[in-house]
Structures are given as structure tokens and as C-alpha cells.
Write a protein that holds these residues in place. Structure first.
Motif, PDB file in Angstrom:
ATOM      1  N   PHE A  53       1.130  -1.456   0.054  1.00 50.37           N
ATOM      2  CA  PHE A  53       0.017   0.133   0.045  1.00 50.37           C
ATOM      3  C   PHE A  53       0.811   0.810   0.155  1.00 50.37           C
ATOM      4  O   PHE A  53       0.137   2.069  -0.561  1.00 50.37           O
ATOM      5  N   GLU A  54       1.908   1.629   0.610  1.00 46.60           N
ATOM      6  CA  GLU A  54       3.036   2.271   1.120  1.00 46.60           C
ATOM      7  C   GLU A  54       3.219   2.578  -0.245  1.00 46.60           C
ATOM      8  O   GLU A  54       3.911   3.714  -0.991  1.00 46.60           O
ATOM      9  N   ALA A  55       3.844   1.600  -0.871  1.00 44.78           N
ATOM     10  CA  ALA A  55       5.023   1.652  -2.231  1.00 44.78           C
ATOM     11  C   ALA A  55       3.988   2.315  -3.328  1.00 44.78           C
ATOM     12  O   ALA A  55       4.592   3.423  -4.592  1.00 44.78           O
ATOM     13  N   ARG A  56       2.628   1.688  -3.363  1.00 44.17           N
ATOM     14  CA  ARG A  56       2.024   2.305  -4.854  1.00 44.17           C
ATOM     15  C   ARG A  56       1.891   4.075  -4.144  1.00 44.17           C
ATOM     16  O   ARG A  56       2.033   3.625  -5.067  1.00 44.17           O
ATOM     17  N   ARG A  57       0.881   4.020  -3.503  1.00 47.17           N
ATOM     18  CA  ARG A  57       0.825   5.633  -2.440  1.00 47.17           C
ATOM     19  C   ARG A  57       2.282   6.215  -3.153  1.00 47.17           C
ATOM     20  O   ARG A  57       1.838   7.829  -3.115  1.00 47.17           O
ATOM     21  N   ALA A  58       3.496   6.203  -2.353  1.00 48.67           N
ATOM     22  CA  ALA A  58       5.119   6.345  -2.730  1.00 48.67           C
ATOM     23  C   ALA A  58       4.246   6.298  -4.492  1.00 48.67           C
ATOM     24  O   ALA A  58       5.210   8.163  -5.107  1.00 48.67           O
ATOM     25  N   ARG A  59       4.621   5.562  -5.528  1.00 48.19           N
ATOM     26  CA  ARG A  59       4.480   5.466  -6.705  1.00 48.19           C
ATOM     27  C   ARG A  59       3.732   6.675  -7.117  1.00 48.19           C
ATOM     28  O   ARG A  59       3.970   7.695  -8.604  1.00 48.19           O
ATOM     29  N   ARG A  60       2.121   7.129  -7.272  1.00 52.56           N
ATOM     30  CA  ARG A  60       1.677   7.700  -7.856  1.00 52.56           C
ATOM     31  C   ARG A  60       2.201   9.132  -7.168  1.00 52.56           C
ATOM     32  O   ARG A  60       1.568   9.923  -7.803  1.00 52.56           O
ATOM     33  N   SER A  61       2.190   9.432  -5.648  1.00 59.08           N
ATOM     34  CA  SER A  61       2.943  10.581  -5.554  1.00 59.08           C
ATOM     35  C   SER A  61       4.081  11.133  -6.744  1.00 59.08           C
ATOM     36  O   SER A  61       4.040  11.959  -7.346  1.00 59.08           O
ATOM     37  N   LEU A  62       4.861  10.053  -6.688  1.00 59.34           N
ATOM     38  CA  LEU A  62       6.108  10.059  -7.717  1.00 59.34           C
ATOM     39  C   LEU A  62       5.700  10.569  -9.541  1.00 59.34           C
ATOM     40  O   LEU A  62       5.886  11.685  -9.701  1.00 59.34           O
ATOM     41  N   ALA A  63       4.138   9.956  -9.301  1.00 57.74           N
ATOM     42  CA  ALA A  63       4.112   9.921 -11.171  1.00 57.74           C
ATOM     43  C   ALA A  63       3.296  11.249 -10.905  1.00 57.74           C
ATOM     44  O   ALA A  63       3.986  12.205 -12.312  1.00 57.74           O
ATOM     45  N   ARG A  64       2.366  11.630  -9.828  1.00 57.79           N
ATOM     46  CA  ARG A  64       2.015  13.112  -9.827  1.00 57.79           C
ATOM     47  C   ARG A  64       3.088  14.227  -9.993  1.00 57.79           C
ATOM     48  O   ARG A  64       3.178  15.614 -10.796  1.00 57.79           O
ATOM     49  N   GLU A  65       4.403  14.654  -9.218  1.00 63.50           N
ATOM     50  CA  GLU A  65       5.586  14.865  -8.936  1.00 63.50           C
ATOM     51  C   GLU A  65       6.017  14.935 -10.777  1.00 63.50           C
ATOM     52  O   GLU A  65       6.434  16.434 -11.320  1.00 63.50           O
TER      53      GLU A  65
END
Length: 81
Positions: free
Chosen positions: A18-30
Motif C-alpha cells: 500500500f505504501e509503495a503504491r502511494r509513493a509511486r502515485r505521488s512520484l507520478a504526480r510530481e
């Protein structure tokens, strides 16, 4: 205790994913925030200072975003005659 240990391992694995997916989504937005040619050049220069292994996830996100943009563009330019 083995059942509790298994439950804890499963819980930790789910939380980690869950944390890895959240971090990836955040990186994608950045990454998506880099829109102009100048911003994209800046991003390319930043990425160029790192190894392929270090930028693997960013490269995957960039490819996915480019594919999504092409799909959207193609959908908008379909000949409707």
C-alpha cells in the motif's frame, strides 16, 4: 504463536505494498508537473545524473504517461467522417 506471526507478516506485506503504491502515485504526480519543454529538459538533466537502475521507476512512469498522452491524442484526432 505461529498463526499470529503469519498474520503479522501478511499485515506488514499488505501495508508495504500500500505504501509503495502511494509513493509511486505521488512520484507520478510530481513527474507529471514537468510539462513545458524547459521543465522536461530539466527533468532529463536530473535523470541523466543517475544510473539506469536508480531511474528505472521514473522511466517506467514517463513511458506510461507518454503512452497515455498518445492514446488521448489519438482518441481526440480520430477521423469522424
Amino acid at each position: 504463536m505461529p498463526a499470529q506471526t503469519t498474520v503479522n507478516r501478511v499485515r506488514n506485506a499488505v501495508t508495504s505494498r500500500f505504501e509503495a503504491r502511494r509513493a509511486r502515485r505521488s512520484l507520478a504526480r510530481e513527474i507529471a508537473a514537468y510539462r513545458t519543454p524547459a521543465e522536461r529538459l530539466e527533468l532529463d538533466l536530473i535523470i541523466g545524473r543517475h544510473t539506469a537502475e536508480e531511474t528505472r521507476e521514473i522511466d517506467e512512469i514517463l513511458r506510461a504517461q507518454a503512452a497515455a498522452e498518445r492514446s488521448t491524442f489519438q482518441a481526440l484526432t480520430v477521423d469522424r467522417t
